[in-house]
Write a protein that holds these residues in place. Structure first.
Motif, mmCIF file in Angstrom:
data_model
loop_
_atom_site.group_PDB
_atom_site.id
_atom_site.type_symbol
_atom_site.label_atom_id
_atom_site.label_comp_id
_atom_site.label_asym_id
_atom_site.label_seq_id
_atom_site.Cartn_x
_atom_site.Cartn_y
_atom_site.Cartn_z
ATOM 1 N N ARG A 138 0.851 -1.185 0.000
ATOM 2 C CA ARG A 138 0.000 0.000 0.000
ATOM 3 C C ARG A 138 0.887 1.235 0.000
ATOM 4 O O ARG A 138 2.084 1.149 0.278
ATOM 5 C CB ARG A 138 -0.920 -0.010 1.224
ATOM 6 N N SER A 139 0.297 2.407 -0.300
ATOM 7 C CA SER A 139 1.139 3.604 -0.401
ATOM 8 C C SER A 139 0.474 4.836 0.205
ATOM 9 O O SER A 139 0.846 5.953 -0.095
ATOM 10 C CB SER A 139 1.449 3.881 -1.867
ATOM 11 N N HIS A 140 -0.467 4.638 1.050
ATOM 12 C CA HIS A 140 -1.330 5.714 1.514
ATOM 13 C C HIS A 140 -0.713 6.657 2.542
ATOM 14 O O HIS A 140 -1.075 7.821 2.600
ATOM 15 C CB HIS A 140 -2.606 5.068 2.051
ATOM 16 N N GLU A 141 0.200 6.208 3.347
ATOM 17 C CA GLU A 141 0.729 7.044 4.418
ATOM 18 C C GLU A 141 2.152 7.507 4.141
ATOM 19 O O GLU A 141 2.972 6.745 3.677
ATOM 20 C CB GLU A 141 0.760 6.265 5.734
ATOM 21 N N GLY A 142 2.402 8.739 4.475
ATOM 22 C CA GLY A 142 3.747 9.265 4.405
ATOM 23 C C GLY A 142 4.337 9.389 5.790
ATOM 24 O O GLY A 142 3.696 9.042 6.786
ATOM 25 N N PRO A 143 5.556 9.897 5.888
ATOM 26 C CA PRO A 143 6.223 10.018 7.186
ATOM 27 C C PRO A 143 5.414 10.821 8.204
ATOM 28 O O PRO A 143 5.420 10.509 9.380
ATOM 29 C CB PRO A 143 7.533 10.728 6.841
ATOM 30 N N ASP A 144 4.699 11.847 7.754
ATOM 31 C CA ASP A 144 3.929 12.667 8.686
ATOM 32 C C ASP A 144 2.803 11.882 9.338
ATOM 33 O O ASP A 144 2.468 12.085 10.496
ATOM 34 C CB ASP A 144 3.371 13.908 7.992
ATOM 35 N N ALA A 145 2.214 10.951 8.606
ATOM 36 C CA ALA A 145 1.108 10.148 9.139
ATOM 37 C C ALA A 145 1.600 9.147 10.176
ATOM 38 O O ALA A 145 0.825 8.662 10.997
ATOM 39 C CB ALA A 145 0.388 9.421 8.007
ATOM 40 N N ARG A 146 2.877 8.826 10.148
ATOM 41 C CA ARG A 146 3.433 7.832 11.070
ATOM 42 C C ARG A 146 3.825 8.437 12.414
ATOM 43 O O ARG A 146 4.015 7.719 13.382
ATOM 44 C CB ARG A 146 4.651 7.145 10.447
ATOM 45 N N VAL A 173 4.640 1.732 1.198
ATOM 46 C CA VAL A 173 5.649 2.424 0.395
ATOM 47 C C VAL A 173 5.286 3.897 0.342
ATOM 48 O O VAL A 173 4.148 4.247 0.037
ATOM 49 C CB VAL A 173 5.686 1.850 -1.045
ATOM 50 N N PHE A 174 6.221 4.762 0.662
ATOM 51 C CA PHE A 174 5.985 6.202 0.545
ATOM 52 C C PHE A 174 6.227 6.569 -0.910
ATOM 53 O O PHE A 174 7.353 6.571 -1.391
ATOM 54 C CB PHE A 174 6.909 6.975 1.474
ATOM 55 N N SER A 175 5.155 6.851 -1.616
ATOM 56 C CA SER A 175 5.226 6.944 -3.076
ATOM 57 C C SER A 175 5.171 8.369 -3.613
ATOM 58 O O SER A 175 4.914 8.562 -4.795
ATOM 59 C CB SER A 175 4.086 6.127 -3.687
ATOM 60 N N ALA A 176 5.393 9.354 -2.781
ATOM 61 C CA ALA A 176 5.322 10.739 -3.244
ATOM 62 C C ALA A 176 6.639 11.455 -2.952
ATOM 63 O O ALA A 176 6.729 12.240 -2.028
ATOM 64 C CB ALA A 176 4.153 11.453 -2.572
ATOM 65 N N PRO A 177 7.681 11.203 -3.757
ATOM 66 C CA PRO A 177 8.991 11.766 -3.461
ATOM 67 C C PRO A 177 9.046 13.287 -3.563
ATOM 68 O O PRO A 177 9.978 13.897 -3.060
ATOM 69 C CB PRO A 177 9.891 11.116 -4.515
ATOM 70 N N ASP A 178 8.064 13.912 -4.189
ATOM 71 C CA ASP A 178 8.090 15.363 -4.328
ATOM 72 C C ASP A 178 7.119 16.041 -3.367
ATOM 73 O O ASP A 178 6.692 17.151 -3.574
ATOM 74 C CB ASP A 178 7.755 15.752 -5.780
ATOM 75 N N TYR A 179 6.774 15.348 -2.301
ATOM 76 C CA TYR A 179 5.888 15.864 -1.263
ATOM 77 C C TYR A 179 6.576 17.075 -0.643
ATOM 78 O O TYR A 179 7.652 16.942 -0.053
ATOM 79 C CB TYR A 179 5.710 14.755 -0.236
ATOM 80 N N PRO A 180 6.008 18.282 -0.743
ATOM 81 C CA PRO A 180 6.727 19.501 -0.359
ATOM 82 C C PRO A 180 7.314 19.485 1.047
ATOM 83 O O PRO A 180 8.444 19.908 1.242
ATOM 84 C CB PRO A 180 5.665 20.590 -0.480
ATOM 85 N N GLN A 181 6.584 19.010 2.032
ATOM 86 C CA GLN A 181 7.104 19.064 3.393
ATOM 87 C C GLN A 181 8.213 18.055 3.657
ATOM 88 O O GLN A 181 8.794 18.056 4.721
ATOM 89 C CB GLN A 181 5.995 18.954 4.437
ATOM 90 N N PHE A 182 8.550 17.209 2.674
ATOM 91 C CA PHE A 182 9.575 16.203 2.899
ATOM 92 C C PHE A 182 10.762 16.337 1.956
ATOM 93 O O PHE A 182 11.462 15.379 1.713
ATOM 94 C CB PHE A 182 8.970 14.797 2.815
ATOM 95 N N HIS A 183 11.019 17.515 1.487
ATOM 96 C CA HIS A 183 12.191 17.731 0.639
ATOM 97 C C HIS A 183 13.480 17.438 1.403
ATOM 98 O O HIS A 183 14.503 17.163 0.808
ATOM 99 C CB HIS A 183 12.199 19.146 0.072
ATOM 100 N N VAL A 184 13.404 17.449 2.703
ATOM 101 C CA VAL A 184 14.573 17.159 3.532
ATOM 102 C C VAL A 184 15.107 15.745 3.254
ATOM 103 O O VAL A 184 16.287 15.506 3.383
ATOM 104 C CB VAL A 184 14.219 17.359 5.026
ATOM 105 N N PHE A 185 14.251 14.808 2.828
ATOM 106 C CA PHE A 185 14.679 13.442 2.550
ATOM 107 C C PHE A 185 15.580 13.348 1.329
ATOM 108 O O PHE A 185 16.275 12.382 1.146
ATOM 109 C CB PHE A 185 13.479 12.510 2.343
ATOM 110 N N HIS A 186 15.565 14.359 0.486
ATOM 111 C CA HIS A 186 16.316 14.285 -0.773
ATOM 112 C C HIS A 186 17.682 14.925 -0.682
ATOM 113 O O HIS A 186 18.421 14.974 -1.622
ATOM 114 C CB HIS A 186 15.500 14.933 -1.896
ATOM 115 N N HIS A 187 18.046 15.471 0.464
ATOM 116 C CA HIS A 187 19.327 16.185 0.585
ATOM 117 C C HIS A 187 20.358 15.352 1.288
ATOM 118 O O HIS A 187 20.157 14.571 2.091
ATOM 119 C CB HIS A 187 19.131 17.506 1.314
#
Length: 187
Positions: A138-146, A173-187
């Motif tokens: 499933r892919s429904h929840e992102g880090p914020d939901a956890r 699976v967190f399936s939204a790599p361009d989720y604005p509040q999580f740009h920190v994961f890409h640095h």
């Protein structure tokens, strides 16, 4: 609309926004709600769903306990509305899109979201066994939901194994790599 998709489309496409938005909704209406891959993997946005109670003619509907739905029910869903949270929508549709796993056994209403279900490891095991499957993705929840959900890991690796049962696993699976509040994961 609740999550800003309509607003984003109108901002990006200006005068053509209405047409683009309508075309997106047409696409969403024909996308599968869930898929079975290689006869072993069930994939859905939210996850598991309830057995839809049958309506009896002329009688008041009894309040029934929740039970797990079947793969066979998926082919019978009438997708006549685009908002799965509306009163006219099929309850299975809302469950597939918005349900979340729990560490507590059984099925219960997802009062945190106001739609969908919570399901425990026992339901994951039951669903896998009943449908001869090995994996639920499933892919429904992102880090914020956890954050603040007891028993659930963060998503620093982009996925989590939520239930590991005798018959298989449930993976989010967190399936939204361009989720604005999580740009920190890409640095």
């Amino acid at each position: 609309m609740v999550y800003g998709f309509k607003k984003e489309v109108f901002q990006k496409y200006g005068d053509n926004g209405s047409n683009v938005y309508r075309k997106c909704l047409d696409c969403f209406a024909v996308l599968p709600l869930a898929s079975i891959v290689a006869h072993q993997v069930y994939i859905a946005h939210g996850g598991l769903f309830r057995n839809k109670p049958k309506r009896s003619k002329g009688k008041k509907r009894r309040k029934s306990s929740l039970s797990l739905g079947s793969i066979q029910q998926l082919s019978k869903i009438q997708r006549t509305v685009l908002d799965p949270c509306s009163e006219d929508s099929d309850i299975i549709l809302a469950d597939i899109l918005w349900s979340d796993p729990s560490m507590t056994a059984g099925l219960s209403q997802n009062d945190d979201r106001g739609v969908g279900l919570f399901w425990g490891p026992d339901c994951t095991e039951q669903f896998l066994l009943k449908n001869n499957l090995k994996l639920i993705i499933r892919s429904h929840e992102g880090p914020d939901a956890r954050d603040g959900r007891d028993g659930f890991n963060g998503m620093d690796e982009g996925y989590t194994i939520d239930h590991s049962v005798e018959s298989g696993k449930l993976i989010t699976v967190f399936s939204a790599p361009d989720y604005p509040q999580f740009h920190v994961f890409h640095h």
